[in-house]
Design a protein around this motif. Sequence first.
Motif, PDB file in Angstrom:
ATOM      1  N   ARG A  48       0.801  -1.224   0.000  1.00 58.60           N
ATOM      2  CA  ARG A  48       0.000   0.000   0.000  1.00 58.60           C
ATOM      3  C   ARG A  48       0.836   1.279   0.000  1.00 58.60           C
ATOM      4  N   GLN A  49       1.939   1.243  -0.684  1.00 59.92           N
ATOM      5  CA  GLN A  49       2.713   2.469  -0.837  1.00 59.92           C
ATOM      6  C   GLN A  49       1.893   3.471  -1.637  1.00 59.92           C
ATOM      7  N   ASN A  50       1.871   4.713  -1.159  1.00 58.77           N
ATOM      8  CA  ASN A  50       1.023   5.763  -1.746  1.00 58.77           C
ATOM      9  C   ASN A  50      -0.453   5.378  -1.721  1.00 58.77           C
ATOM     10  N   ASN A  51      -0.787   4.467  -0.807  1.00 54.65           N
ATOM     11  CA  ASN A  51      -2.171   3.987  -0.622  1.00 54.65           C
ATOM     12  C   ASN A  51      -2.733   3.355  -1.894  1.00 54.65           C
ATOM     13  N   GLU A  52      -1.872   2.681  -2.651  1.00 54.07           N
ATOM     14  CA  GLU A  52      -2.291   2.011  -3.876  1.00 54.07           C
ATOM     15  C   GLU A  52      -2.418   0.514  -3.621  1.00 54.07           C
ATOM     16  N   SER A  53      -3.419  -0.091  -4.232  1.00 50.95           N
ATOM     17  CA  SER A  53      -3.628  -1.539  -4.114  1.00 50.95           C
ATOM     18  C   SER A  53      -2.783  -2.235  -5.171  1.00 50.95           C
ATOM     19  N   LYS A  54      -1.630  -2.710  -4.738  1.00 47.10           N
ATOM     20  CA  LYS A  54      -0.702  -3.394  -5.637  1.00 47.10           C
ATOM     21  C   LYS A  54      -0.249  -4.696  -4.985  1.00 47.10           C
ATOM     22  N   PRO A  55       0.281  -5.620  -5.767  1.00 52.63           N
ATOM     23  CA  PRO A  55       0.853  -6.823  -5.160  1.00 52.63           C
ATOM     24  C   PRO A  55       1.910  -6.462  -4.121  1.00 52.63           C
ATOM     25  N   PHE A  56       1.986  -7.267  -3.073  1.00 48.91           N
ATOM     26  CA  PHE A  56       2.904  -6.994  -1.971  1.00 48.91           C
ATOM     27  C   PHE A  56       4.351  -7.192  -2.423  1.00 48.91           C
ATOM     28  N   ASN A  57       5.226  -6.477  -1.768  1.00 44.33           N
ATOM     29  CA  ASN A  57       6.664  -6.658  -1.976  1.00 44.33           C
ATOM     30  C   ASN A  57       7.194  -7.503  -0.820  1.00 44.33           C
ATOM     31  N   PHE A  58       7.680  -8.704  -1.122  1.00 42.30           N
ATOM     32  CA  PHE A  58       8.176  -9.616  -0.101  1.00 42.30           C
ATOM     33  C   PHE A  58       9.696  -9.451  -0.010  1.00 42.30           C
TER      34      PHE A  58
ATOM     35  N   LEU B 106     -15.790  -1.606 -13.910  1.00 39.30           N
ATOM     36  CA  LEU B 106     -14.854  -0.572 -14.365  1.00 39.30           C
ATOM     37  C   LEU B 106     -13.611  -0.559 -13.486  1.00 39.30           C
ATOM     38  N   ASN B 107     -12.479  -0.288 -14.084  1.00 36.08           N
ATOM     39  CA  ASN B 107     -11.209  -0.197 -13.359  1.00 36.08           C
ATOM     40  C   ASN B 107     -10.979   1.241 -12.913  1.00 36.08           C
ATOM     41  N   LEU B 108     -11.845   1.706 -12.047  1.00 36.33           N
ATOM     42  CA  LEU B 108     -11.770   3.101 -11.611  1.00 36.33           C
ATOM     43  C   LEU B 108     -10.547   3.370 -10.750  1.00 36.33           C
ATOM     44  N   LYS B 109      -9.997   2.344 -10.116  1.00 40.21           N
ATOM     45  CA  LYS B 109      -8.814   2.520  -9.269  1.00 40.21           C
ATOM     46  C   LYS B 109      -7.511   2.406 -10.051  1.00 40.21           C
ATOM     47  N   LYS B 110      -7.635   2.245 -11.362  1.00 35.86           N
ATOM     48  CA  LYS B 110      -6.456   2.152 -12.237  1.00 35.86           C
ATOM     49  C   LYS B 110      -5.481   1.069 -11.759  1.00 35.86           C
ATOM     50  N   LEU B 111      -6.023  -0.082 -11.437  1.00 36.03           N
ATOM     51  CA  LEU B 111      -5.204  -1.196 -10.969  1.00 36.03           C
ATOM     52  C   LEU B 111      -4.368  -1.756 -12.111  1.00 36.03           C
ATOM     53  N   ASP B 112      -3.156  -2.145 -11.785  1.00 33.70           N
ATOM     54  CA  ASP B 112      -2.296  -2.805 -12.765  1.00 33.70           C
ATOM     55  C   ASP B 112      -2.563  -4.302 -12.666  1.00 33.70           C
TER      56      ASP B 112
ATOM     57  N   PRO C 151      -9.973  -4.835  -4.550  1.00 30.97           N
ATOM     58  CA  PRO C 151      -8.661  -5.439  -4.842  1.00 30.97           C
ATOM     59  C   PRO C 151      -7.920  -5.903  -3.589  1.00 30.97           C
ATOM     60  N   ASP C 152      -8.093  -5.198  -2.464  1.00 29.68           N
ATOM     61  CA  ASP C 152      -7.396  -5.589  -1.241  1.00 29.68           C
ATOM     62  C   ASP C 152      -7.885  -6.933  -0.730  1.00 29.68           C
ATOM     63  N   ALA C 153      -9.156  -7.250  -0.980  1.00 30.22           N
ATOM     64  CA  ALA C 153      -9.688  -8.544  -0.557  1.00 30.22           C
ATOM     65  C   ALA C 153      -9.076  -9.676  -1.364  1.00 30.22           C
ATOM     66  N   ILE C 154      -8.925  -9.469  -2.670  1.00 28.90           N
ATOM     67  CA  ILE C 154      -8.330 -10.534  -3.492  1.00 28.90           C
ATOM     68  C   ILE C 154      -6.845 -10.673  -3.187  1.00 28.90           C
ATOM     69  N   LEU C 155      -6.167  -9.575  -2.832  1.00 26.11           N
ATOM     70  CA  LEU C 155      -4.762  -9.663  -2.442  1.00 26.11           C
ATOM     71  C   LEU C 155      -4.612 -10.470  -1.159  1.00 26.11           C
ATOM     72  N   LYS C 156      -5.560 -10.303  -0.243  1.00 26.49           N
ATOM     73  CA  LYS C 156      -5.488 -11.095   0.985  1.00 26.49           C
ATOM     74  C   LYS C 156      -5.744 -12.565   0.695  1.00 26.49           C
ATOM     75  N   LEU C 157      -6.767 -12.831  -0.123  1.00 30.93           N
ATOM     76  CA  LEU C 157      -7.119 -14.221  -0.412  1.00 30.93           C
ATOM     77  C   LEU C 157      -5.985 -14.942  -1.107  1.00 30.93           C
ATOM     78  N   GLN C 158      -5.213 -14.215  -1.937  1.00 30.69           N
ATOM     79  CA  GLN C 158      -4.178 -14.858  -2.755  1.00 30.69           C
ATOM     80  C   GLN C 158      -2.778 -14.454  -2.308  1.00 30.69           C
ATOM     81  N   ASN C 159      -2.647 -14.241  -0.974  1.00 31.43           N
ATOM     82  CA  ASN C 159      -1.322 -14.028  -0.375  1.00 31.43           C
ATOM     83  C   ASN C 159      -0.559 -12.868  -1.008  1.00 31.43           C
TER      84      ASN C 159
END
Length: 861
Positions: free
Chosen positions: A106-116, A447-453, A395-403
Amino acid sequence: MSTTSNATKSRFDHFLLEDGEYLVESYSGMLFLMDENMLPERLAGVIHVCTQSLIFDPDQWNFPVYKFMMRDIQSIKQWQGQISSRVYSLDDNLFSFETKAHTESRQNNESKPFNFVRKKEEIIAQLHGDLDSILSILTKFIGFYRNLQERQAIMRCNWILDDIYRERTYDTSKLEPNETILLTLPVKCVEPFLQSDGLLVVTNSHLRFQEFAPLCFNSCPQIPLKDIIRILTRRYSLRQIGLEIFVNTNKSYFYTFKNPRQRDEMYNFLTQHEVCRKHLEPNDPHNMTLKWQNSLISNFDYLMYLNSIADRTFHDFTQYPVFPWVLADYVSETIDLNDEKIYRDLSKPIGAINPDRLEFFINRYNDMETSPKFHYGTHYSTPAFVLHWLVRLMPDAILKLQNGRFDVPDRLFHSIKTAWENVNVNTADVKELIPEFYTLETSDFLLNLKKLDLGVRHDNQRVDNVILPNWAKDSKHFISTLKNALESDYVSRNLHNWIDLIFGYKQRGKAAEDAHNIFFYLTYEGAVNEKELDPHSKHAIIQQIKYFGQTPSQLLLDPHPRRKNIFVPHCLFNMIDSHNSPTISNDVKVFPIQRFLQTPTPIVRAFVSTRYAIFVTATGAFAVFQWANPIEESNSSDPSKQMKNTLPFNFQLSFVDDKTIVNDPIQMSISELGSKSIFNKKLKQTSREVVCAISTNGKWIIFGRRWDNSMIVVHSLTGKVVQVLKGHQGVVECLDVATPKGHVLVSGGRDCCVAVWGFPIEGSKGFIGVHSEREEESLLDSDKKLPLSIAPLRYLHGHTSCVVAVVADSDLDCVISAGADGSVLVHTLSKGKFMRKIEFPISPPLPPKNTKKIHQINHQI
């Protein structure tokens, strides 16, 4: 370096927690990080102590949220020393821990895949709180993860948390003056992927929830008891421990209890509470089915209701409401919703629509050596499938579900056409839809209103907005078309078949096997007894349920009744009189109501108001029609509205029943009517017409000529018997409602008596008086009172033969009744005083009913 600060907001929420993880407490503090020059940088933020991790949320959003798992922390201790040029002592509340990995999100409060990040490092932090007690808890948590298996460590941490919460009490400073606590129970507030511990408190005026460790979502409602309209028990993770509370703001709240006993205690207390009980809506599945059959509620609303009583809820992705695919054409340039070829076959489960794929499922089912067998190894509703549709919205829910990762682009929800093809071809895809596909307010999920990658597919197409069918102009038009398709005649005629598959008798057993509708046994309610499971097996089964879906509770063991036919006759009516009453203009054909009935019979009663028209046939069948445009607008000063109402308009059929009312088991209560006919078969009469009257507001139809000498009062829009009247010693041969006030019903029978019955008056405790204008209300309004007095207000005597016709007029204050011997008696309506007798020599005898003759006499008086 930019220092964008959002100190008043938080990026932390329950989607950052692991499965089964709970927040213990949150503290403001500092985290010391080394920059690229190995110089320490202090970050202010919030430290969240959780049962499986430490999470630090910096106030500066250009830094990510840091998460350190307990299993990766090697040691933890209080720290003192020098950082840069400053020396810190033990009194400064610093601590350090060694970790071998952490995640950044959540850098810059963006929903992106986590950095491990996997590296050994020492982290120094400062906590503004009781450091000794926090370090004591953290030391225990870390010790559990170092010395026990992870599942056992999680359980031990949760036990410590329970001990901490057990000592907490409700903060009485939140109560209003004169508010007292009546019942307090520990609960968990449930949202998707969240269980938040707290106390549920019932007072003399409110239902209050206090979280122990508040998270960043609105789960702490203070609900006035008068706002609660429905309370439903729920199962959660195999156990009957859930309670969902609905309020009049179209919201609901889901709580789970420690055991079924506590859940039932809260349910009984609320439903019996003096304030709450007055405002709870009746939960009558039979009545809701009647309303749906008679088109009083939409297909969408009825499916939502069935989902609700089958334990489906928006608060739990494992039991999310399920809706059907209804359209099958996503390739044409245009579609016609009147064309039945564009619809999916609702009599088959989604896995059986494609014959070739069905053959694969049948062969696999027949070849299975394990028991119990199943056609489909996957399910039509799982958390993964729900989030498959909602990935752009949550998107945050799917990120949680899929690690911490999105699914591969080729598997993401990319195109409606592709999604439909997959559920027809892919042997691992039998998912149905969710309510959002039929709700305009939620069309943004396409719609991809959050401009998710979301990545690039194998064909080099970037996954962005969902690709819609060619016939859809945009997302709102697409949802609107699906919604109209759901309410179409074809779906209305066939939806009961899909209900049988999902909620009904084809869900299990031989009927399910014949319909090729059997899923893995653990998806069915009651498949296992959780009391007989050891902790390890129970955990495994709960995980199975969480990720592979649950079948709704079975609601019906018999076929669901089909919806009654809906017709839209094209008869044009005009409003031409001063009372805004609809009348048929001279240049319009008279519409034959009987053509809707399979067995055309004469119409014996008719009722017309500014909202409805009701027609009753000689067999007791009745049809209710609703005006297409609101007639009240004719009084509007708006010229456009006035012109609109001077034009002809459609008269739409909303209900029709082609069965004698007592012979329809869906409309009538068999326990009340038995198996006998509405007519007394022993009577020898020249007419077999039904005897009935309609109340002046059109809400009630009263039927006489019943075998047991009684009368029944039927709700005109549901066909449900709401009252049985007994006041005659012989069969009731005639009925009439006093005009124009309509405050009484008069009945005449073979016992030679006329009985006067009272309708209740709004605002009055009795049955005497005149209806107010507000009585002309919608027929849909529920009426908690009985329609009529339970006994006659008075009897009118004087006849020596069967009373065959009766007319009452409240303005003239008279009741005129005719006997089979030709005698006509006049009584006062208000007092029942005999006025006069008129003899009419008859040859041949009068027919059983001659209302027209009586009306002529009435006008002469």
